[in-house]
Design a protein around this motif. Structure first.
Motif, PDB file in Angstrom:
ATOM      1  N   ASN A 293       0.826  -1.210   0.000  1.00 48.95           N
ATOM      2  CA  ASN A 293       0.000   0.000   0.000  1.00 48.95           C
ATOM      3  C   ASN A 293       0.861   1.262   0.000  1.00 48.95           C
ATOM      4  OD1 ASN A 293      -2.365  -1.489   0.006  1.00 48.95           O
ATOM      5  ND2 ASN A 293      -2.489  -1.550   2.247  1.00 48.95           N
ATOM      6  N   GLN A 294       1.959   1.206   0.739  1.00 51.71           N
ATOM      7  CA  GLN A 294       2.856   2.367   0.755  1.00 51.71           C
ATOM      8  C   GLN A 294       3.482   2.598  -0.624  1.00 51.71           C
ATOM      9  OE1 GLN A 294       5.772   2.181   3.854  1.00 51.71           O
ATOM     10  NE2 GLN A 294       4.274   2.381   5.515  1.00 51.71           N
ATOM     11  N   LEU A 295       3.861   1.516  -1.280  1.00 54.71           N
ATOM     12  CA  LEU A 295       4.437   1.653  -2.625  1.00 54.71           C
ATOM     13  C   LEU A 295       3.417   2.225  -3.608  1.00 54.71           C
ATOM     14  CD1 LEU A 295       6.422  -1.715  -2.825  1.00 54.71           C
ATOM     15  CD2 LEU A 295       7.400   0.586  -2.710  1.00 54.71           C
ATOM     16  N   VAL A 296       2.182   1.742  -3.521  1.00 53.57           N
ATOM     17  CA  VAL A 296       1.128   2.251  -4.408  1.00 53.57           C
ATOM     18  C   VAL A 296       0.896   3.734  -4.154  1.00 53.57           C
ATOM     19  CG1 VAL A 296      -1.323   2.109  -4.969  1.00 53.57           C
ATOM     20  CG2 VAL A 296       0.010   0.015  -4.691  1.00 53.57           C
ATOM     21  N   ASP A 297       0.828   4.104  -2.854  1.00 49.79           N
ATOM     22  CA  ASP A 297       0.633   5.522  -2.534  1.00 49.79           C
ATOM     23  C   ASP A 297       1.771   6.376  -3.084  1.00 49.79           C
ATOM     24  OD1 ASP A 297      -1.698   4.935  -1.243  1.00 49.79           O
ATOM     25  OD2 ASP A 297      -0.796   4.855   0.765  1.00 49.79           O
ATOM     26  N   THR A 298       2.978   5.851  -3.001  1.00 45.68           N
ATOM     27  CA  THR A 298       4.137   6.590  -3.516  1.00 45.68           C
ATOM     28  C   THR A 298       4.043   6.775  -5.027  1.00 45.68           C
ATOM     29  OG1 THR A 298       5.540   5.723  -1.741  1.00 45.68           O
ATOM     30  CG2 THR A 298       6.648   6.584  -3.698  1.00 45.68           C
ATOM     31  N   ILE A 299       3.691   5.703  -5.731  1.00 41.76           N
ATOM     32  CA  ILE A 299       3.598   5.764  -7.197  1.00 41.76           C
ATOM     33  C   ILE A 299       2.525   6.746  -7.636  1.00 41.76           C
ATOM     34  CG2 ILE A 299       2.974   4.414  -9.250  1.00 41.76           C
ATOM     35  CD1 ILE A 299       4.282   1.989  -7.854  1.00 41.76           C
ATOM     36  N   GLU A 300       1.446   6.836  -6.886  1.00 41.80           N
ATOM     37  CA  GLU A 300       0.321   7.678  -7.280  1.00 41.80           C
ATOM     38  C   GLU A 300       0.489   9.133  -6.874  1.00 41.80           C
ATOM     39  OE1 GLU A 300      -3.042   5.693  -5.607  1.00 41.80           O
ATOM     40  OE2 GLU A 300      -3.282   4.364  -7.347  1.00 41.80           O
ATOM     41  N   GLN A 301       1.584   9.451  -6.230  1.00 44.01           N
ATOM     42  CA  GLN A 301       1.822  10.851  -5.882  1.00 44.01           C
ATOM     43  C   GLN A 301       2.070  11.671  -7.154  1.00 44.01           C
ATOM     44  OE1 GLN A 301       4.983  11.239  -3.068  1.00 44.01           O
ATOM     45  NE2 GLN A 301       3.926  10.083  -1.456  1.00 44.01           N
ATOM     46  N   PRO A 302       1.386  12.794  -7.324  1.00 46.82           N
ATOM     47  CA  PRO A 302       1.522  13.593  -8.553  1.00 46.82           C
ATOM     48  C   PRO A 302       2.938  14.090  -8.805  1.00 46.82           C
ATOM     49  CG  PRO A 302      -0.388  14.286  -7.278  1.00 46.82           C
ATOM     50  CD  PRO A 302       0.388  13.360  -6.399  1.00 46.82           C
ATOM     51  N   SER A 303       3.681  14.346  -7.741  1.00 43.96           N
ATOM     52  CA  SER A 303       4.998  14.959  -7.901  1.00 43.96           C
ATOM     53  C   SER A 303       6.143  13.957  -7.900  1.00 43.96           C
ATOM     54  CB  SER A 303       5.229  15.977  -6.778  1.00 43.96           C
ATOM     55  OG  SER A 303       5.150  15.331  -5.508  1.00 43.96           O
ATOM     56  N   ILE A 304       5.841  12.684  -7.989  1.00 46.48           N
ATOM     57  CA  ILE A 304       6.898  11.676  -7.926  1.00 46.48           C
ATOM     58  C   ILE A 304       7.843  11.808  -9.116  1.00 46.48           C
ATOM     59  CG2 ILE A 304       5.501   9.976  -9.153  1.00 46.48           C
ATOM     60  CD1 ILE A 304       6.853   7.802  -7.465  1.00 46.48           C
ATOM     61  N   GLY A 305       9.133  11.647  -8.860  1.00 47.18           N
ATOM     62  CA  GLY A 305      10.122  11.704  -9.923  1.00 47.18           C
ATOM     63  C   GLY A 305      10.280  10.357 -10.604  1.00 47.18           C
ATOM     64  N   ILE A 306      10.968  10.378 -11.738  1.00 47.66           N
ATOM     65  CA  ILE A 306      11.154   9.147 -12.501  1.00 47.66           C
ATOM     66  C   ILE A 306      11.939   8.119 -11.692  1.00 47.66           C
ATOM     67  CG2 ILE A 306      12.251   8.151 -14.545  1.00 47.66           C
ATOM     68  CD1 ILE A 306       9.749   9.612 -15.199  1.00 47.66           C
ATOM     69  N   GLY A 307      12.984   8.580 -10.995  1.00 51.09           N
ATOM     70  CA  GLY A 307      13.793   7.648 -10.209  1.00 51.09           C
ATOM     71  C   GLY A 307      12.981   6.976  -9.115  1.00 51.09           C
ATOM     72  N   GLU A 308      12.204   7.775  -8.372  1.00 58.44           N
ATOM     73  CA  GLU A 308      11.365   7.204  -7.319  1.00 58.44           C
ATOM     74  C   GLU A 308      10.332   6.254  -7.898  1.00 58.44           C
ATOM     75  OE1 GLU A 308      10.381  10.090  -3.901  1.00 58.44           O
ATOM     76  OE2 GLU A 308      10.586  11.367  -5.678  1.00 58.44           O
TER      77      GLU A 308
ATOM     78  N   ARG B 113       1.310  11.789 -16.217  1.00 57.61           N
ATOM     79  CA  ARG B 113       2.350  12.781 -16.516  1.00 57.61           C
ATOM     80  C   ARG B 113       2.117  13.399 -17.899  1.00 57.61           C
ATOM     81  NH1 ARG B 113       7.036  12.180 -13.340  1.00 57.61           N
ATOM     82  NH2 ARG B 113       8.345  12.916 -15.041  1.00 57.61           N
ATOM     83  N   LEU B 114       1.738  12.559 -18.875  1.00 55.95           N
ATOM     84  CA  LEU B 114       1.462  13.065 -20.220  1.00 55.95           C
ATOM     85  C   LEU B 114       0.269  14.021 -20.202  1.00 55.95           C
ATOM     86  CD1 LEU B 114       1.728  13.130 -23.296  1.00 55.95           C
ATOM     87  CD2 LEU B 114       0.417  10.994 -23.393  1.00 55.95           C
TER      88      LEU B 114
END
Length: 682
Positions: free
Chosen positions: A102-117, A145-146
């Protein structure tokens, strides 16, 4: 451990994922199954995991769980397939893995996440075995992102009307390319996920095409044509790059964009037609380089300036359209565009036809409303014909050379720049077929001019025909001149003078365009003979049983036909069509006289006599010897100032070879019986 336990308790209450009561039964079970030392180790491990989860140190959690599962392979066995005691520990571990997921999913769905993260989080899901979820989140993240990039760009579209579509194309296809590469890096070449990439890319392309249409300039503008052209060029280039990644999207792109580009082409050519044919429009300047303007301005002294301006306007508009096209648009839609250009030229020819006075007063009144210029005199009509000829034969081929070169190169190579993309069905127009379409329109103008010219010549006196059957039914002293040097009948002597006069004017107006000059002279001669072949009143008199026929009349008609053919030979425009029509007239005359008891074979001299007599008549007319005492104004005395070659001798005419171009004459007379002259043209 007291501080850690308190922190863990607070964290579990906040997340509502792990309750304190859940640990106690498991600890009791572990106490009953393992030694105290083993229980303590596992409790410490779980507490460490809980601490790392509380601190969102997901990488360390993944490494710790991975190490634990490598040390205890039984932990990877599903709880549903095992009933032994260690399943309680596995359950506790699975609960923490769910929290990590769940934490990984929340991280991926963050609007400001960078490509590396994003990559690290997706890799974490893959290590947890959540491959389908990871791929779904990959597509969602790159799609999001697109979408943000597009939303940020759309307000700028009106600022860049010609290139906005290229910028959109770059955004969309670069995102598709990046997503495809990341998918291959993370998920390999698994066909399941490759197909999902294709489906996602197709959806994004469909959305892209909708955006291009929604934000396009007005479809009837040159700007819209340019925007559509650069869009196709950029997008197909991107598709070529994607094919290296295994994605073949070119066909889909063309299918989606074809209705749009065809709509833009249609409306642009409608606008062009309106500009070319609407002479009441604005006086907008349409500058052309001397390369294109000079050939038309040579006709300015012989015609109304509006005629030259109309030709310049036509070329300028076509040139402007062609300049908006890109290489790949021409490759896939070039045949369609050439067809539209030839259709527009045909409409322009219709305007020029209306500028030539018609023998019908009603037609003249109608035409005057649509055309601002009139071609009344020979020089004006020749300038009009020269303008049309120059556009079709010289200027249009130069303007569309870009299109023809690209299509020819593609045909020679056997493939297009985009593999597996076949040209559109309407793009198969051959260059020679396009030239044939232009020639058909040009012939339509020539035929109209020749018909009006010949009709004006024949009916020049109070609507009475100059050429009728009475010419060949009169007594010798009334109209036929048979002395030691016979001459053609008066109408054909007048024809010779008319053609010579026309040739002189044509030489001045159409200077340097000998092909057109000779073609017009040949067609005029054909038209007159064709008129005679189809004139029902003429043949009605000759074939009337009550009309007296004499061998001398037949001999005069045959001489007139030979004379007409020799005129064409002598002037340098021998025509097979003229030869055929004249032969058909002779054949019909033979039948008419034979039916009345006159034997043509015994009544007429040999063919060679007619040929030599016709040549001699031309020579006498040129030298000013009338051969008759008649004062009829139709009996023309010719002068040699109209002959292009003063050294030419009539005695050499029978050896001249040549063949005319196709015209309406051959089409209508091809099925008639055609006896052959002794000097048949090859």
């Amino acid at each position: 451990m007291t501080g850690v336990a308190r922190e863990l308790e607070e964290w579990t209450h906040v997340n509502d994922d792990i309750q304190e009561v859940e640990y106690r039964p498991q600890v009791l079970e572990l106490d009953n199954t393992f030694s105290t030392e083993e229980v303590d180790q596992r409790m410490v491990f779980l507490e460490n995991i809980d601490v790392l989860l509380a601190e969102h140190k997901m990488d360390e959690v993944i490494e710790a769980i991975d190490a634990e599962e490598r040390s205890h392979p039984e932990l990877k066995i599903s709880a549903d397939t095992s009933t032994n005691e260690p399943s309680f520990y596995r359950t506790a571990l699975l609960e923490r893995k769910l929290i990590l997921e769940n934490q990984l999913v929340d991280t991926i769905e963050q609007p400001s996440i960078g490509i590396g993260e994003l990559k690290k989080a997706l890799s974490g899901l893959l290590k947890l075995g959540k491959v389908p979820l990871a791929h779904q989140l990959l597509l969602k993240a790159y799609g999001s992102r697109l979408q943000k990039s597009i939303e940020a760009f759309l307000p700028l579209c009106p600022c860049y009307p010609e290139t906005y579509s290229t910028s959109l194309s770059n955004l969309v296809f670069s995102s598709i390319l990046l997503t495809t590469k990341e998918s291959a890096n993370l998920f390999g070449d698994n066909p399941v996920y490759s197909n999902k990439i294709v489906q996602w890319a197709e959806w994004e392309i469909e959305s892209f095409v909708r955006l291009v249409k929604e934000h396009a300039p007005s479809s009837d503008s040159a700007t819209a044509l340019r925007a559509a052209s650069v869009c196709i060029q950029a997008s197909l280039n991107h598709c070529s790059a994607l094919e290296l990644q295994g994605l073949k999207l070119s066909k889909l792109l063309l299918v989606l964009l074809q209705p749009y580009i065809e709509e833009v082409l249609e409306l642009n050519f409608r606008r062009a037609r309106k500009q070319i044919l609407d002479f009441s429009g604005s006086d907008e300047s349409m500058p052309l380089s001397p390369r294109f303007a000079s050939p038309l301005t040579t006709f300015a002294t012989s015609s109304d300036s509006s005629l030259v301006e109309s030709g310049i306007r036509f070329i300028f508009i076509i040139k402007d359209i062609v300049e908006q096209l890109t290489h790949l648009v021409i490759l896939h839609f070039g045949g369609n565009i050439l067809t539209r250009i030839s259709q527009l030229f045909d409409k322009y020819i219709d305007v020029l036809i209306k500028a030539i006075p018609s023998t019908s007063e009603d037609e003249n009144l109608t035409d005057l409303k649509d055309v601002p210029f009139r071609a009344e005199t020979d020089s004006q009509q020749l300038a009009l014909l020269g303008t049309a000829f120059t556009i079709a034969e010289e200027l249009l081929p130069m303007v569309v050379s870009k299109i023809r070169n690209i299509l020819n190169e593609s045909k020679e190579a056997g493939i297009g720049p985009v593999e597996n993309v076949m040209p559109s069905a309407n793009n198969t127009l051959e260059s020679k077929d396009w030239r044939r379409q232009l020639q058909h329109s040009l012939d339509k103008l020539k035929d109209h001019f020749c018909r009006q010219y010949v009709v004006s010549f024949i009916y020049s006196r109070d609507d009475k025909t100059r050429l009728d059957a009475q010419t060949y039914l009169q007594e010798k002293e009334e109209g036929l001149f048979w002395d030691s040097d016979p001459l053609p009948s008066l109408p054909f002597q007048a024809l010779f003078g008319k053609l010579q006069q026309f040739g002189i004017v044509a030489g001045d107006v159409l200077l340097g365009r000998e092909k057109l000059q000779k073609g017009l002279l040949a067609r005029l001669t054909e038209t007159l003979v064709l008129w005679l072949a189809d004139e029902q009143e003429f043949w009605g008199h000759l074939e009337d049983d009550s009309t007296p026929l004499r061998p001398l009349g037949l001999q005069q008609l045959i001489l007139d036909m030979h004379f007409t053919v020799e005129i064409a030979r002598f002037a340098g425009y021998p025509s097979r069509n003229l030869h055929q029509v004249a032969s058909s007239i002779m054949a019909r005359a033979f039948r008419a006289f034979s039916a009345r008891g006159v034997d043509p074979q015994s009544a007429l001299p040999e063919d060679e006599w007619f040929v030599e007599t016709a040549k001699g008549a031309i020579n006498r007319l040129l030298q000013g010897a009338s051969g008759s005492d008649t004062s009829d104004e139709d009996h023309i005395i010719m002068h040699d100032d109209g002959i292009s070659d003063p050294d030419a001798s009539p005695s050499s005419l029978s050896s001249m070879d040549g063949s005319g171009s196709e015209s309406f004459a051959s089409a209508e007379m091809g099925d008639l019986e055609s006896p052959v002259f002794s000097d048949t043209e090859s």
